[in-house]
Design a protein around this motif. Structure first.
Motif, PDB file in Angstrom:
ATOM      1  N   TYR A  84       0.850  -1.178   0.000  1.00  0.00           N
ATOM      2  CA  TYR A  84       0.000   0.000   0.000  1.00  0.00           C
ATOM      3  C   TYR A  84       0.893   1.238   0.000  1.00  0.00           C
ATOM      4  CZ  TYR A  84      -3.631  -3.202   1.706  1.00  0.00           C
ATOM      5  OH  TYR A  84      -4.513  -4.238   1.856  1.00  0.00           O
ATOM      6  N   ALA A  85       0.863   2.003  -1.082  1.00  0.00           N
ATOM      7  CA  ALA A  85       1.585   3.273  -1.120  1.00  0.00           C
ATOM      8  C   ALA A  85       0.841   4.268  -0.228  1.00  0.00           C
ATOM      9  CB  ALA A  85       1.657   3.801  -2.545  1.00  0.00           C
ATOM     10  N   LEU A  86       1.565   5.028   0.575  1.00  0.00           N
ATOM     11  CA  LEU A  86       0.901   6.010   1.434  1.00  0.00           C
ATOM     12  C   LEU A  86       0.305   7.142   0.612  1.00  0.00           C
ATOM     13  CD1 LEU A  86       3.212   6.316   4.567  1.00  0.00           C
ATOM     14  CD2 LEU A  86       1.313   4.763   4.133  1.00  0.00           C
ATOM     15  N   THR A  87       0.974   7.507  -0.472  1.00  0.00           N
ATOM     16  CA  THR A  87       0.458   8.565  -1.336  1.00  0.00           C
ATOM     17  C   THR A  87      -0.745   8.040  -2.109  1.00  0.00           C
ATOM     18  OG1 THR A  87       2.686   9.426  -1.603  1.00  0.00           O
ATOM     19  CG2 THR A  87       1.048  10.174  -3.187  1.00  0.00           C
ATOM     20  N   GLY A  88      -1.865   8.687  -1.971  1.00  0.00           N
ATOM     21  CA  GLY A  88      -3.074   8.283  -2.679  1.00  0.00           C
ATOM     22  C   GLY A  88      -3.864   7.186  -2.003  1.00  0.00           C
ATOM     23  N   MET A  89      -3.459   6.815  -0.792  1.00  0.00           N
ATOM     24  CA  MET A  89      -4.170   5.753  -0.082  1.00  0.00           C
ATOM     25  C   MET A  89      -5.568   6.233   0.311  1.00  0.00           C
ATOM     26  SD  MET A  89      -3.100   3.879   3.490  1.00  0.00           S
ATOM     27  CE  MET A  89      -1.715   2.988   2.801  1.00  0.00           C
ATOM     28  N   GLU A  90      -6.551   5.377   0.099  1.00  0.00           N
ATOM     29  CA  GLU A  90      -7.915   5.722   0.506  1.00  0.00           C
ATOM     30  C   GLU A  90      -7.978   5.832   2.026  1.00  0.00           C
ATOM     31  OE1 GLU A  90     -10.960   3.212  -1.087  1.00  0.00           O
ATOM     32  OE2 GLU A  90      -9.956   3.093  -3.040  1.00  0.00           O
ATOM     33  N   GLU A  91      -8.753   6.781   2.516  1.00  0.00           N
ATOM     34  CA  GLU A  91      -8.842   7.026   3.957  1.00  0.00           C
ATOM     35  C   GLU A  91      -9.324   5.794   4.705  1.00  0.00           C
ATOM     36  OE1 GLU A  91      -8.706   8.487   7.738  1.00  0.00           O
ATOM     37  OE2 GLU A  91      -7.675   9.137   5.935  1.00  0.00           O
ATOM     38  N   SER A  92     -10.263   5.042   4.140  1.00  0.00           N
ATOM     39  CA  SER A  92     -10.769   3.854   4.830  1.00  0.00           C
ATOM     40  C   SER A  92      -9.669   2.797   4.987  1.00  0.00           C
ATOM     41  CB  SER A  92     -11.964   3.265   4.078  1.00  0.00           C
ATOM     42  OG  SER A  92     -11.589   2.884   2.764  1.00  0.00           O
ATOM     43  N   VAL A  93      -8.806   2.654   3.978  1.00  0.00           N
ATOM     44  CA  VAL A  93      -7.690   1.706   4.048  1.00  0.00           C
ATOM     45  C   VAL A  93      -6.681   2.184   5.090  1.00  0.00           C
ATOM     46  CG1 VAL A  93      -5.739   0.723   2.771  1.00  0.00           C
ATOM     47  CG2 VAL A  93      -7.987   0.919   1.674  1.00  0.00           C
ATOM     48  N   ARG A  94      -6.357   3.490   5.063  1.00  0.00           N
ATOM     49  CA  ARG A  94      -5.406   4.049   6.019  1.00  0.00           C
ATOM     50  C   ARG A  94      -5.889   3.836   7.447  1.00  0.00           C
ATOM     51  NH1 ARG A  94      -4.351   7.662   9.539  1.00  0.00           N
ATOM     52  NH2 ARG A  94      -6.448   8.514   9.458  1.00  0.00           N
ATOM     53  N   GLN A  95      -7.164   4.129   7.698  1.00  0.00           N
ATOM     54  CA  GLN A  95      -7.695   3.987   9.048  1.00  0.00           C
ATOM     55  C   GLN A  95      -7.689   2.534   9.511  1.00  0.00           C
ATOM     56  OE1 GLN A  95      -8.455   6.642  11.168  1.00  0.00           O
ATOM     57  NE2 GLN A  95      -8.246   4.903  12.552  1.00  0.00           N
ATOM     58  N   GLN A  96      -8.004   1.613   8.595  1.00  0.00           N
ATOM     59  CA  GLN A  96      -7.990   0.193   8.963  1.00  0.00           C
ATOM     60  C   GLN A  96      -6.572  -0.255   9.322  1.00  0.00           C
ATOM     61  OE1 GLN A  96     -10.864  -1.868   9.246  1.00  0.00           O
ATOM     62  NE2 GLN A  96      -9.304  -2.934  10.436  1.00  0.00           N
ATOM     63  N   LEU A  97      -5.569   0.195   8.564  1.00  0.00           N
ATOM     64  CA  LEU A  97      -4.175  -0.151   8.862  1.00  0.00           C
ATOM     65  C   LEU A  97      -3.722   0.438  10.187  1.00  0.00           C
ATOM     66  CD1 LEU A  97      -2.671   0.208   5.282  1.00  0.00           C
ATOM     67  CD2 LEU A  97      -2.951  -1.924   6.572  1.00  0.00           C
ATOM     68  N   VAL A  98      -4.188   1.644  10.510  1.00  0.00           N
ATOM     69  CA  VAL A  98      -3.891   2.256  11.817  1.00  0.00           C
ATOM     70  C   VAL A  98      -4.574   1.456  12.922  1.00  0.00           C
ATOM     71  CG1 VAL A  98      -4.253   4.297  13.273  1.00  0.00           C
ATOM     72  CG2 VAL A  98      -3.461   4.577  10.919  1.00  0.00           C
ATOM     73  N   ASP A  99      -5.859   1.156  12.730  1.00  0.00           N
ATOM     74  CA  ASP A  99      -6.613   0.400  13.737  1.00  0.00           C
ATOM     75  C   ASP A  99      -6.007  -0.982  13.992  1.00  0.00           C
ATOM     76  OD1 ASP A  99      -8.342   2.552  13.875  1.00  0.00           O
ATOM     77  OD2 ASP A  99      -9.932   1.583  12.701  1.00  0.00           O
ATOM     78  N   ASP A 100      -5.439  -1.586  12.946  1.00  0.00           N
ATOM     79  CA  ASP A 100      -4.818  -2.904  13.078  1.00  0.00           C
ATOM     80  C   ASP A 100      -3.375  -2.825  13.571  1.00  0.00           C
ATOM     81  OD1 ASP A 100      -7.165  -4.062  12.185  1.00  0.00           O
ATOM     82  OD2 ASP A 100      -6.472  -4.283  10.114  1.00  0.00           O
ATOM     83  N   HIS A 101      -2.914  -1.608  13.855  1.00  0.00           N
ATOM     84  CA  HIS A 101      -1.555  -1.356  14.370  1.00  0.00           C
ATOM     85  C   HIS A 101      -0.455  -1.712  13.375  1.00  0.00           C
ATOM     86  CE1 HIS A 101      -3.327  -0.478  18.253  1.00  0.00           C
ATOM     87  NE2 HIS A 101      -4.034  -1.592  18.111  1.00  0.00           N
ATOM     88  N   PHE A 102      -0.767  -1.630  12.084  1.00  0.00           N
ATOM     89  CA  PHE A 102       0.245  -1.832  11.057  1.00  0.00           C
ATOM     90  C   PHE A 102       0.828  -0.510  10.590  1.00  0.00           C
ATOM     91  CE2 PHE A 102      -2.319  -5.770  10.118  1.00  0.00           C
ATOM     92  CZ  PHE A 102      -1.388  -6.632  10.642  1.00  0.00           C
ATOM     93  N   LEU A 103       0.039   0.545  10.633  1.00  0.00           N
ATOM     94  CA  LEU A 103       0.451   1.845  10.121  1.00  0.00           C
ATOM     95  C   LEU A 103       0.389   2.855  11.251  1.00  0.00           C
ATOM     96  CD1 LEU A 103       1.186   3.548   7.623  1.00  0.00           C
ATOM     97  CD2 LEU A 103      -1.261   3.920   7.292  1.00  0.00           C
ATOM     98  N   PHE A 104       1.434   3.640  11.350  1.00  0.00           N
ATOM     99  CA  PHE A 104       1.504   4.664  12.378  1.00  0.00           C
ATOM    100  C   PHE A 104       1.424   6.027  11.709  1.00  0.00           C
ATOM    101  CE2 PHE A 104       3.673   0.906  13.818  1.00  0.00           C
ATOM    102  CZ  PHE A 104       3.037   0.667  15.018  1.00  0.00           C
TER     103      PHE A 104
END
Length: 126
Positions: A84-104
């Protein structure tokens, strides 16, 4: 270099890096009730032609990302996954990755002062 070799009692002929990717040789106290569910691979270090992250340009960072995306597509089986590239990432994907503790989230003062957050989020992904 010579001082270090004397300090650790090695010679230039002994100083050779070896890799052993035989998983059967791994030993340790792994709890089968707590299996590893994910792992993190950091790239951008020791890639021929690229400096370390704090010292590279935006274009070099984008080139490292392109190199990783190309290489990761060739991984198969349990090594395969989704980049998942951070640039252009959909907000729902970003939030799910944060919630799953994969993305900070960005903003770490240590990363900022070291130059690691320059051009954030360009050339970065998970």
């Amino acid at each position: 270099k010579q001082w270090y070799q004397r300090r650790v009692a090695i010679t230039a002929g002994d100083a050779r890096h070896t890799s052993d990717m035989d998983v059967s040789k791994l030993v340790g106290n792994v709890n089968p009730d707590a299996p590893v569910k994910s792992t993190r691979i950091r790239v951008g270090r020791s890639i021929d032609g690229f400096g370390l992250s704090p010292g590279i340009t935006k274009q070099q960072r984008l080139d490292v990302e392109a190199l990783f995306k190309s290489a990761s597509k060739k991984l198969e089986g349990n090594l395969s996954g989704t980049y998942y590239a951070l640039t252009g990432m959909e907000e729902s994907v970003r939030q799910q990755l944060v919630d799953d503790h994969f993305l900070f989230v960005s903003g770490d003062p240590n990363l900022k002062v070291s130059g690691m957050e320059r051009d954030w989020p360009e050339g970065r992904g998970i």
